[in-house]
Design a protein around this motif. Structure first.
Motif, PDB file in Angstrom:
ATOM      1  N   ARG A 215       0.836  -1.206   0.000  1.00  0.00           N
ATOM      2  CA  ARG A 215       0.000   0.000   0.000  1.00  0.00           C
ATOM      3  C   ARG A 215       0.873   1.260   0.000  1.00  0.00           C
ATOM      4  NH1 ARG A 215      -5.083   1.486   0.359  1.00  0.00           N
ATOM      5  NH2 ARG A 215      -5.797  -0.642   0.486  1.00  0.00           N
ATOM      6  N   SER A 216       1.958   1.248   0.738  1.00  0.00           N
ATOM      7  CA  SER A 216       2.869   2.387   0.786  1.00  0.00           C
ATOM      8  C   SER A 216       3.478   2.671  -0.591  1.00  0.00           C
ATOM      9  CB  SER A 216       3.967   2.125   1.817  1.00  0.00           C
ATOM     10  OG  SER A 216       4.885   3.171   1.848  1.00  0.00           O
ATOM     11  N   VAL A 217       3.901   1.618  -1.277  1.00  0.00           N
ATOM     12  CA  VAL A 217       4.439   1.763  -2.637  1.00  0.00           C
ATOM     13  C   VAL A 217       3.377   2.358  -3.558  1.00  0.00           C
ATOM     14  CG1 VAL A 217       5.098   0.405  -4.673  1.00  0.00           C
ATOM     15  CG2 VAL A 217       6.235   0.007  -2.482  1.00  0.00           C
ATOM     16  N   MET A 218       2.166   1.869  -3.436  1.00  0.00           N
ATOM     17  CA  MET A 218       1.079   2.351  -4.292  1.00  0.00           C
ATOM     18  C   MET A 218       0.732   3.809  -3.987  1.00  0.00           C
ATOM     19  SD  MET A 218      -1.132  -1.162  -4.206  1.00  0.00           S
ATOM     20  CE  MET A 218      -2.326  -0.841  -5.499  1.00  0.00           C
ATOM     21  N   GLU A 219       0.757   4.191  -2.707  1.00  0.00           N
ATOM     22  CA  GLU A 219       0.489   5.582  -2.329  1.00  0.00           C
ATOM     23  C   GLU A 219       1.537   6.510  -2.938  1.00  0.00           C
ATOM     24  OE1 GLU A 219       0.360   5.292   1.934  1.00  0.00           O
ATOM     25  OE2 GLU A 219      -1.743   4.646   1.927  1.00  0.00           O
ATOM     26  N   LYS A 220       2.779   6.086  -2.942  1.00  0.00           N
ATOM     27  CA  LYS A 220       3.852   6.890  -3.531  1.00  0.00           C
ATOM     28  C   LYS A 220       3.621   7.070  -5.031  1.00  0.00           C
ATOM     29  CE  LYS A 220       8.178   8.573  -3.761  1.00  0.00           C
ATOM     30  NZ  LYS A 220       8.130   9.868  -4.390  1.00  0.00           N
ATOM     31  N   ILE A 221       3.243   6.001  -5.712  1.00  0.00           N
ATOM     32  CA  ILE A 221       2.969   6.098  -7.145  1.00  0.00           C
ATOM     33  C   ILE A 221       1.821   7.055  -7.409  1.00  0.00           C
ATOM     34  CG2 ILE A 221       2.152   4.810  -9.174  1.00  0.00           C
ATOM     35  CD1 ILE A 221       3.707   2.377  -7.961  1.00  0.00           C
TER      36      ILE A 221
ATOM     37  N   ALA B  53       1.899   4.041 -15.159  1.00  0.00           N
ATOM     38  CA  ALA B  53       1.603   3.708 -13.764  1.00  0.00           C
ATOM     39  C   ALA B  53       1.641   2.199 -13.530  1.00  0.00           C
ATOM     40  CB  ALA B  53       0.239   4.277 -13.367  1.00  0.00           C
ATOM     41  N   CYS B  54       1.152   1.421 -14.479  1.00  0.00           N
ATOM     42  CA  CYS B  54       1.165  -0.034 -14.350  1.00  0.00           C
ATOM     43  C   CYS B  54       2.596  -0.558 -14.335  1.00  0.00           C
ATOM     44  CB  CYS B  54       0.359  -0.659 -15.489  1.00  0.00           C
ATOM     45  SG  CYS B  54       0.139  -2.441 -15.335  1.00  0.00           S
ATOM     46  N   ARG B  55       3.415  -0.053 -15.242  1.00  0.00           N
ATOM     47  CA  ARG B  55       4.815  -0.485 -15.275  1.00  0.00           C
ATOM     48  C   ARG B  55       5.539  -0.118 -13.983  1.00  0.00           C
ATOM     49  NH1 ARG B  55       8.718  -1.797 -19.503  1.00  0.00           N
ATOM     50  NH2 ARG B  55      10.676  -1.899 -18.411  1.00  0.00           N
ATOM     51  N   ARG B  56       5.319   1.090 -13.518  1.00  0.00           N
ATOM     52  CA  ARG B  56       5.974   1.498 -12.271  1.00  0.00           C
ATOM     53  C   ARG B  56       5.475   0.648 -11.107  1.00  0.00           C
ATOM     54  NH1 ARG B  56       6.277   7.274  -9.283  1.00  0.00           N
ATOM     55  NH2 ARG B  56       7.213   6.448  -7.387  1.00  0.00           N
TER      56      ARG B  56
ATOM     57  N   GLY C  74       0.841   9.497  -5.539  1.00  0.00           N
ATOM     58  CA  GLY C  74       1.307  10.843  -5.235  1.00  0.00           C
ATOM     59  C   GLY C  74       2.144  11.441  -6.343  1.00  0.00           C
ATOM     60  N   ASP C  75       2.909  10.600  -7.009  1.00  0.00           N
ATOM     61  CA  ASP C  75       3.789  11.070  -8.085  1.00  0.00           C
ATOM     62  C   ASP C  75       3.095  11.189  -9.437  1.00  0.00           C
ATOM     63  OD1 ASP C  75       5.835  11.057  -6.244  1.00  0.00           O
ATOM     64  OD2 ASP C  75       6.805   9.249  -7.030  1.00  0.00           O
ATOM     65  N   THR C  76       2.012  10.448  -9.642  1.00  0.00           N
ATOM     66  CA  THR C  76       1.420  10.379 -10.977  1.00  0.00           C
ATOM     67  C   THR C  76       0.013  10.943 -11.072  1.00  0.00           C
ATOM     68  OG1 THR C  76       0.588   8.143 -10.565  1.00  0.00           O
ATOM     69  CG2 THR C  76       2.773   8.338 -11.599  1.00  0.00           C
ATOM     70  N   SER C  77      -0.589  11.302  -9.948  1.00  0.00           N
ATOM     71  CA  SER C  77      -1.968  11.785  -9.973  1.00  0.00           C
ATOM     72  C   SER C  77      -2.016  13.303  -9.972  1.00  0.00           C
ATOM     73  CB  SER C  77      -2.738  11.245  -8.772  1.00  0.00           C
ATOM     74  OG  SER C  77      -2.804   9.849  -8.841  1.00  0.00           O
ATOM     75  N   GLY C  78      -3.193  13.805 -10.136  1.00  0.00           N
ATOM     76  CA  GLY C  78      -3.389  15.242 -10.109  1.00  0.00           C
ATOM     77  C   GLY C  78      -3.535  15.795 -11.508  1.00  0.00           C
ATOM     78  N   GLU C  79      -3.672  17.080 -11.578  1.00  0.00           N
ATOM     79  CA  GLU C  79      -3.880  17.743 -12.859  1.00  0.00           C
ATOM     80  C   GLU C  79      -2.721  17.476 -13.812  1.00  0.00           C
ATOM     81  OE1 GLU C  79      -4.802  22.197 -14.455  1.00  0.00           O
ATOM     82  OE2 GLU C  79      -5.390  21.647 -12.433  1.00  0.00           O
ATOM     83  N   GLY C  80      -3.036  17.051 -15.002  1.00  0.00           N
ATOM     84  CA  GLY C  80      -2.023  16.758 -16.000  1.00  0.00           C
ATOM     85  C   GLY C  80      -1.470  15.340 -15.907  1.00  0.00           C
ATOM     86  N   ARG C  81      -1.757  14.627 -14.828  1.00  0.00           N
ATOM     87  CA  ARG C  81      -1.289  13.245 -14.659  1.00  0.00           C
ATOM     88  C   ARG C  81      -2.455  12.432 -14.106  1.00  0.00           C
ATOM     89  NH1 ARG C  81       3.708  14.847 -11.089  1.00  0.00           N
ATOM     90  NH2 ARG C  81       1.965  15.796 -10.092  1.00  0.00           N
ATOM     91  N   PRO C  82      -3.398  12.110 -14.935  1.00  0.00           N
ATOM     92  CA  PRO C  82      -4.680  11.592 -14.462  1.00  0.00           C
ATOM     93  C   PRO C  82      -4.733  10.094 -14.138  1.00  0.00           C
ATOM     94  CG  PRO C  82      -4.751  11.841 -16.825  1.00  0.00           C
ATOM     95  CD  PRO C  82      -3.398  12.328 -16.384  1.00  0.00           C
TER      96      PRO C  82
END
Length: 145
Positions: free
Chosen positions: A63-69, A114-117, A71-79
């Motif tokens: 879950r921690s790894v997924m939360e980091k991903i 995101a899947c690859r990461r 955090g890094d890939t979500s938000g405006e411009g990274r949907p």
């Protein structure tokens, strides 16, 4: 809202449909999935069987790894919209599914990334260890501390 919808480690067969259902979302224009299966060889040697073991904190670490991903890939411009992952532990046979991860996002490129990461970070950071039994009778631990 971005979310982790499935983060599990199980000793029972995995369901691709469960993981795909977990990332389904009307905001997602792309969904990427990766399946890891037990192959019959490694490093030029025949593999007879595999066994996976995990640390008791494995699901929290996943879950921690997924939360980091997210955090890094979500938000405006990274949907990136949703992530899901499930890994098998116990004894597996050739052809068994060992891991299923999926990501959904607004567009295919973000879903692929995101899947690859997710699979790469899972393999590198989540405390799951593989014991390979080779056809010649030798065993090898992979990823063990």
């Amino acid at each position: 809202m971005e979310e982790i919808t499935l983060a599990a480690v199980r000793d029972t067969p995995l369901s691709v449909d469960e993981v795909l259902d977990a990332v389904a979302d009307p905001r997602a224009g792309g969904t990427a999935v990766f399946l890891g299966t037990v192959r019959d060889h490694d490093h030029g040697r025949g593999v007879a069987a595999l066994g996976y073991s995990a640390h008791p904190t494995v699901e929290a670490q996943l879950r921690s790894v997924m939360e980091k991903i997210l955090g890094d890939t979500s938000g405006e411009g990274r949907p990136v919209v949703k992530l899901a992952a499930v890994h098998r532990v116990g004894d597996l046979e050739i052809g068994d599914t060992a891991v299923v991860v999926a990501a959904s996002a607004g567009h295919r490129q973000e879903a692929f990334e995101a899947c690859r990461r997710l699979i790469d970070d899972l393999k590198a950071q989540v405390p799951i260890w593989k014991r390979q039994s080779f056809a010649d009778g030798e065993d090898e631990w992979v990823g063990a501390p």
